[in-house]
Design a protein around this motif. Sequence first.
Motif, short mmCIF file in Angstrom:
data_model
loop_
_atom_site.label_atom_id
_atom_site.label_comp_id
_atom_site.label_asym_id
_atom_site.label_seq_id
_atom_site.Cartn_x
_atom_site.Cartn_y
_atom_site.Cartn_z
N GLY A 85 0.83 -1.20 0.00
CA GLY A 85 0.00 0.00 0.00
C GLY A 85 0.86 1.24 0.00
N LYS A 86 0.28 2.35 -0.41
CA LYS A 86 0.98 3.63 -0.43
C LYS A 86 0.12 4.67 0.28
CE LYS A 86 1.10 3.47 -4.88
NZ LYS A 86 1.27 3.92 -6.28
N VAL A 87 0.74 5.38 1.22
CA VAL A 87 0.01 6.34 2.04
C VAL A 87 0.63 7.72 1.85
CG1 VAL A 87 -0.82 6.89 4.34
CG2 VAL A 87 -0.43 4.50 3.72
N LYS A 88 -0.22 8.72 1.71
CA LYS A 88 0.25 10.10 1.56
C LYS A 88 0.45 10.73 2.92
CE LYS A 88 0.92 14.00 -0.83
NZ LYS A 88 2.02 14.18 -1.80
N GLY A 89 1.70 11.06 3.25
CA GLY A 89 2.01 11.78 4.48
C GLY A 89 2.30 10.87 5.66
N ALA A 90 3.21 11.32 6.53
CA ALA A 90 3.64 10.51 7.67
C ALA A 90 2.53 10.30 8.69
CB ALA A 90 4.85 11.16 8.34
N LEU A 120 -6.33 -5.70 3.35
CA LEU A 120 -6.44 -5.08 4.67
C LEU A 120 -5.87 -3.66 4.66
CD1 LEU A 120 -6.94 -5.01 7.70
CD2 LEU A 120 -4.79 -6.26 8.02
N VAL A 121 -4.68 -3.50 4.09
CA VAL A 121 -4.06 -2.17 4.06
C VAL A 121 -4.91 -1.19 3.26
CG1 VAL A 121 -2.15 -0.87 3.05
CG2 VAL A 121 -1.68 -2.79 4.54
N GLN A 122 -5.44 -1.64 2.14
CA GLN A 122 -6.28 -0.73 1.34
C GLN A 122 -7.52 -0.31 2.11
OE1 GLN A 122 -5.28 0.57 -1.71
NE2 GLN A 122 -6.94 1.97 -1.09
N LYS A 123 -8.10 -1.23 2.84
CA LYS A 123 -9.26 -0.90 3.67
C LYS A 123 -8.89 0.12 4.75
CE LYS A 123 -12.76 -3.10 6.62
NZ LYS A 123 -13.23 -4.40 7.19
N LEU A 124 -7.74 -0.05 5.35
CA LEU A 124 -7.28 0.87 6.39
C LEU A 124 -6.98 2.25 5.80
CD1 LEU A 124 -4.94 -1.54 8.38
CD2 LEU A 124 -7.26 -0.85 8.98
N ILE A 125 -6.39 2.27 4.60
CA ILE A 125 -6.10 3.54 3.94
C ILE A 125 -7.40 4.27 3.63
CG2 ILE A 125 -5.16 4.60 1.84
CD1 ILE A 125 -3.03 2.37 1.85
N ASP A 126 -8.35 3.53 3.08
CA ASP A 126 -9.64 4.15 2.71
C ASP A 126 -10.37 4.70 3.91
OD1 ASP A 126 -9.10 3.44 0.10
OD2 ASP A 126 -10.37 1.64 0.14
N ALA A 127 -10.12 4.11 5.08
CA ALA A 127 -10.83 4.53 6.31
C ALA A 127 -10.25 5.82 6.89
CB ALA A 127 -10.79 3.42 7.33
N GLN A 128 -9.06 6.21 6.45
CA GLN A 128 -8.43 7.42 7.00
C GLN A 128 -9.10 8.70 6.49
OE1 GLN A 128 -5.89 7.70 9.35
NE2 GLN A 128 -6.39 5.53 9.61
#
Length: 310
Positions: free
Chosen positions: A210-215, A302-310
């Motif tokens: 997964g890739k997340v924008k920002g720390a 799982l990671v994509q679900k967690l990213i989408d939930a942010q």
Amino acid sequence: MNKFAIIADASCDLGEKLKKEYDVITVNGHVTLPDKTEQSEFLNWNKTNREQFYKDLSKNPDGYTTAPPNVDEFARVFEECVKNGQDVLAITISGAISGAFDFATQAKKQVLQSYPGAKIILIDSLRFSIAHGLLVILAAKLRENGHSAEEAAAYIEENKNRVHQCGWLDDLSFVAKKGRLTHSKAFFGKLAGIKPIGEFDYNGLTTVIGKVKGAKKAYAVLLDYIEKTIENPSEQTIFIAQTNRLVPAEKYRDMIIERFKPKNVIIVDVYPFCGVNVGPGLMAAYYVGKPISKGLETEKALVQKLIDAQ
């Protein structure tokens, strides 16, 4: 009871303090420097310091190469233990990224020619750096509790696919070039503001799941991912490996302590033998959790679900 010897190659990133605490023997690897001189890797910073090493590595990433212990180096350590009447349990870096396991296998055959009754058990950890070291520590704890080399080996073989990596790497160029990253073309190099989240696959290679924008968002995703994948956190020592990223590693440690209350969280350096291939910018936690799925389908979803939930 025969107190068996536990041996690891230098990729385990167990510094001198941890080696002494858990009574682990390491077989030194080799690092060739830009000036073409070679140093034997002793898992410490005697010849340089962390900041300077990673600064120099950033300037000249292709100037450094590594080589695992050779057959004779493994054989000398095995033979010394056998002469002392000890069984041997040797755990090496993943065979998918190094020849260490094959060299250890040849060394075992060599030693058994002279000591046919010796007991030498080899395990391919399918991991590297402190993930490899975590398996070594688990074996040491089993030994301390009275288990035999065979029992410890069986446990490690059964559970090595439960050792997770949960963190990010600011620059993927090093691991991609050195063959420690799967699907490297899709994620090569630096991505401004993006934190690529990595996990181990079945062969111990790091895969970006997964890739997340920002720390800030990345920390939140990491902690949620740990929560969903870890087992019995209050009974674990969690390790955080960092390659010249001490400040974010300390922040991550404090977050993990507050949320999961493990027995301990230990920040460890990635020493030159692994650092050459990982490069600067790693900050990741290592722990025991649920078995990792084949192809990482479960973990990616799982990671994509967690990213989408942010």
